[in-house]
Every structure is written in structure tokens, then in C-alpha cells.
Design a protein around this motif. Structure first.
Motif, PDB file in Angstrom:
ATOM      1  N   THR A   1      47.454  60.963  30.820  1.00  0.00           N
ATOM      2  CA  THR A   1      48.725  61.464  31.351  1.00  0.00           C
ATOM      3  C   THR A   1      48.388  62.363  32.539  1.00  0.00           C
ATOM      4  O   THR A   1      47.216  62.698  32.787  1.00  0.00           O
TER       5      THR A   1
ATOM      6  N   HIS B   1      45.143  52.396  35.079  1.00  0.00           N
ATOM      7  CA  HIS B   1      46.364  52.456  34.276  1.00  0.00           C
ATOM      8  C   HIS B   1      46.975  53.854  34.334  1.00  0.00           C
ATOM      9  O   HIS B   1      48.205  54.004  34.290  1.00  0.00           O
ATOM     10  N   SER B   2      46.119  54.853  34.419  1.00  0.00           N
ATOM     11  CA  SER B   2      46.607  56.222  34.506  1.00  0.00           C
ATOM     12  C   SER B   2      47.433  56.428  35.768  1.00  0.00           C
ATOM     13  O   SER B   2      48.460  57.113  35.750  1.00  0.00           O
TER      14      SER B   2
ATOM     15  N   ASP C   1      49.124  54.102  37.397  1.00  0.00           N
ATOM     16  CA  ASP C   1      50.394  53.397  37.238  1.00  0.00           C
ATOM     17  C   ASP C   1      51.351  54.179  36.354  1.00  0.00           C
ATOM     18  O   ASP C   1      52.555  54.255  36.626  1.00  0.00           O
ATOM     19  N   SER C   2      50.811  54.746  35.288  1.00  0.00           N
ATOM     20  CA  SER C   2      51.641  55.557  34.395  1.00  0.00           C
ATOM     21  C   SER C   2      52.192  56.770  35.127  1.00  0.00           C
ATOM     22  O   SER C   2      53.351  57.152  34.957  1.00  0.00           O
TER      23      SER C   2
ATOM     24  N   ASN D   1      56.070  57.324  35.165  1.00  0.00           N
ATOM     25  CA  ASN D   1      56.612  58.430  34.365  1.00  0.00           C
ATOM     26  C   ASN D   1      56.917  59.681  35.172  1.00  0.00           C
ATOM     27  O   ASN D   1      57.934  60.345  34.944  1.00  0.00           O
TER      28      ASN D   1
ATOM     29  N   THR E   1      52.871  44.168  35.123  1.00  0.00           N
ATOM     30  CA  THR E   1      53.174  45.598  35.086  1.00  0.00           C
ATOM     31  C   THR E   1      54.206  45.902  34.017  1.00  0.00           C
ATOM     32  O   THR E   1      54.094  46.888  33.284  1.00  0.00           O
TER      33      THR E   1
ATOM     34  N   TYR F   1      53.369  48.337  30.568  1.00  0.00           N
ATOM     35  CA  TYR F   1      53.985  49.640  30.334  1.00  0.00           C
ATOM     36  C   TYR F   1      55.382  49.501  29.746  1.00  0.00           C
ATOM     37  O   TYR F   1      56.258  48.881  30.342  1.00  0.00           O
TER      38      TYR F   1
ATOM     39  N   HIS G   1      57.884  51.544  29.580  1.00  0.00           N
ATOM     40  CA  HIS G   1      58.579  52.737  30.057  1.00  0.00           C
ATOM     41  C   HIS G   1      59.925  52.347  30.673  1.00  0.00           C
ATOM     42  O   HIS G   1      60.176  51.182  30.973  1.00  0.00           O
TER      43      HIS G   1
ATOM     44  N   TYR H   1      62.087  52.240  33.826  1.00  0.00           N
ATOM     45  CA  TYR H   1      61.898  52.340  35.269  1.00  0.00           C
ATOM     46  C   TYR H   1      63.174  52.853  35.937  1.00  0.00           C
ATOM     47  O   TYR H   1      64.260  52.381  35.646  1.00  0.00           O
TER      48      TYR H   1
END
Length: 386
Positions: free
Chosen positions: A182, A326-327, A329-330, A334, A355, A359, A361, A363
């Protein structure tokens, strides 16, 4: 040339009779064999079109016998080494070819001296079950896929008449979960480097750059200073670094996919960190590698060691270079609320669905430039480049 009633038999402008044909691919060369002759097996010129046609039929039978003999004598191992691998090496990147060798070695060990034409459906099924029983789902799936590729190529070249794996199920892989940081984790890690030392600043710059750009590991390794336009705050991704072993490597002027050839907008702090690193770097000419402590570029195993060591120090998840991607992209999703199209394009992904699948999440579409957004967020968080 005058055509006759016999297919493959013709008469040239001088009135001489000849036959001409093209056979299927030669099993030893993979090239189609072409044949043309004015003479029979005894060296006599053809006196009639029928005689030429009879000789043509005889040659076809002889060639078929020759092909069948070659097929029967070829072992599975010989086919892979002499036919398949030379073909495969020209269809994939060098790193992919080397990575695949253990899988092909496993296939060769399993079938050893078995003749290619003797591999039956039941043999393939037993191998499929063996892979599932002895290896992880993903590795078993990878080996099985490459095994099928070998036999599929053999069928296309007509070494075998049928594809023995066609009736069998594929091996289901297991979706692996890639650990990532994160933004809070990243803050802990990046603050743990002692940037008053050369080595500390080097490692600090590496982790920062990967986190803030989403570069693939090989893309970052291949970066040279001329790829960065500091005035426009743009990083041009146009190459990858391929390690050949024994300390040798090659910088390839291409990326994993066509979408990987891209420009990434840099935030102000990343620009400052890169400029500061270049000022102290031992070799910092335009043609020198950005991620290089001395002359040699960073090795991907060194990157993994840096990440895991610092993760242990600050107590966050241990990740790999892929996890660092990946971090990023997160972070974009986020923290900055970027949508899937923006993140996929910035990361150089061909399939936007990748993508979305990676994830889970929510968007939030938001029109803004990537670099300036990062700058605002970093300033708001209180994080500094030093």
C-alpha cells in the motif's frame, strides 16, 4: 510449356516431355521438396506422356515410403532437439526460450527414447496425471501446454497423423496472488534507506522509480539516461534487458508487448530523485544504465533481495519486482482514483481486462495528468525525496 492430359506431365517448347511435382514437407528440413525430370529411372528420355506419368507415380510412392521411414525412426527427443527447438527459438524471445528449457527437459525425460509415432493418447493422459500429482497447478499447466505445443507442431509437419492430446483435458492453473505494498507500506520502506551513502541513495532511487512508474522489471533494467527527458518530465519505455547468464546481458530495443512501447509522465519528486542520482552516479552518460551502481546494470535478483531486506526491516509484506509493479497500479487506483484505461495504458498492458481482473477495486474516472497528480499527493502526504 504445353499441358497434357496427365496431371504433372508437360511438354516444353522444344517438344520434350517431362514431369514436375511438389511433395509435402521433408521431415528432416521442414521444406517442401520439388522434383522435375525429363528422364526415367534408367536415364532414358520419355517417349510418351504415359511413360512420364508412370515414372511420376513411381517417384510419389518412393517419396511416401521415405517419409514414412523417417517418421517411424524419429524419437520424441530427436524431434524436439532437431526440429521443434530450432523453430521455437525463432518464435519467442530469448528469455522465454531459456525459461522453457526445464519444461522441455521434463518432457524429454518422460518419453526418453520413445518414437514420436508411438506416443498414444493414453501415454499423454498418463503424463498429464503425473504432472498434476507431482507439481504445482501452475507449473504442471505450463509443462503440459509446452508438451502439447511440441506434438501440435509434429502434426502440422505431418510427422504424426493425429494430435494425441486433442481429446484430453487441459490442466487448470491456480491464480497466484501477488503481494504488493500500500502507499503506507511504501512510505515506511522508502524512509528506511540511508540516502547519505552512495549505496543507500542507489537503492532508494530504484524502489522509488519502480513504485512511481509501474515499470516491468526488465523495462527498468534496460533504461538508459537518454530515455529520460527531464525538461518534459517524460520517461520513454522502449527497451528491455535480457540476462544471458554468466554475467552477460543484452539490451533489446523492444518491450514485452507492443503496448509496452510508451511514454510515462513523471512526477516532480521522481524527476528530482533521478537528477540527484545522476549527479552522483559513477557512470552517468546518456548511454549508461540508469539502474546501475557502477557500470553493470542492476540484476533482477538483486532487486528482489533489496525489496525483501527492506520489507523485513520495516515489517511490511515481502514482495518481488512484479509486486512493486502491482503496488504502483494499486496506488494509481486507490490513492489517485485512476480508471482502468489510464492504468492499463500507463503500465503498458495490451488487454485492459487484465487490469480489471487483477484489482477488485472501485474505479473512479477522473481527468488529470499522472505526473501532476502524483506530485500533489506526495506533497500532501509530507513525503520528501530526501
Amino acid at each position: 510449356m504445353t499441358k497434357t492430359k496427365y496431371r504433372g506431365v508437360n511438354i516444353d517448347s522444344r517438344g520434350k516431355i517431362y514431369y514436375q511435382t511438389e511433395f509435402s514437407k521433408d521431415p528432416n528440413t521442414g521444406v517442401r521438396r520439388r522434383l522435375k525430370s525429363y528422364f526415367d529411372k534408367d536415364g532414358n528420355p520419355f517417349k510418351s506422356e504415359k511413360k512420364a506419368f508412370d515414372e511420376l507415380c513411381r517417384m510419389r510412392v518412393e517419396y511416401k515410403k521415405e517419409i514414412e521411414t523417417a517418421k517411424c525412426n524419429f524419437t520424441f527427443v530427436e524431434f524436439i532437439d532437431e526440429v521443434f527447438l530450432p523453430y521455437y527459438s525463432k518464435t519467442v524471445q530469448g528469455s522465454t526460450y531459456r525459461t522453457a528449457q526445464p519444461a522441455f527437459d521434463l518432457c524429454k525425460k518422460r518419453f526418453s527414447k520413445k518414437k514420436l509415432v508411438d506416443i498414444m493418447v493414453r501415454d499423454c493422459e498418463q503424463f498429464r496425471i503425473y504432472l498434476q500429482d507431482n507439481f504445482s497447478p501452475n507449473y504442471a499447466r505450463s509443462v503440459w501446454s509446452r508438451f502439447k505445443k511440441v506434438l501440435g507442431y509434429a502434426e502440422r509437419l505431418e510427422y504424426i497423423s493425429d494430435f494425441p492430446c486433442g481429446k484430453l483435458d487441459n490442466i487448470k492453473g491456480k491464480r497466484s496472488q501477488t503481494e504488493f505494498w500500500t502507499f503506507e507500506d511504501f512510505q515506511k520502506v522508502i524512509s528506511s534507506f540511508d540516502i547519505t551513502t552512495y549505496d543507500g541513495r542507489y537503492k532508494h532511487m530504484i524502489v522509488w522509480l519502480y513504485f512511481m512508474t509501474g515499470l516491468r522489471v526488465s523495462e527498468g533494467l534496460g533504461l538508459i539516461w537518454s530515455d529520460i527527458d527531464f525538461s518534459k518530465k517524460l520517461l520513454h519505455v522502449q527497451s528491455t534487458l535480457d540476462y544471458l547468464g554468466n554475467g552477460s546481458y543484452i539490451r533489446k530495443e523492444r518491450t514485452k508487448t507492443e503496448a509496452g512501447m510508451r511514454f510515462i509522465e513523471l512526477d516532480d519528486m521522481t524527476v528530482e530523485i533521478l537528477q540527484s542520482w545522476r549527479e552522483v552516479q559513477v557512470n552517468n552518460q546518456d548511454s549508461d544504465f540508469v539502474l546501475a551502481r557502477m557500470e553493470a546494470p542492476l540484476h533482477k535478483t538483486t532487486l528482489t533481495r533489496i525489496l525483501k531486506r527492506q520489507a523485513k526491516i520495516v515489517g511490511v509484506a515481502e514482495i518481488t519486482g512484479k509486486g512493486l509493479r502491482h503496488s504502483h497500479d494499486s496506488f494509481m487506483i486507490n490513492e489517485l482514483g485512476k480508471d482502468v484505461l489510464f492504468v492499463a495504458a500507463r503500465s503498458g498492458r495490451v488487454d485492459k481486462a487484465t487490469t480489471l481482473n487483477t484489482y477488485s477495486h472501485i474505479y473512479a474516472s477522473k481527468k488529470a495528468s499522472g505526473g501532476s497528480d502524483i506530485t500533489k499527493h506526495l506533497m500532501k502526504s509530507g513525503l520528501t525525496p530526501h
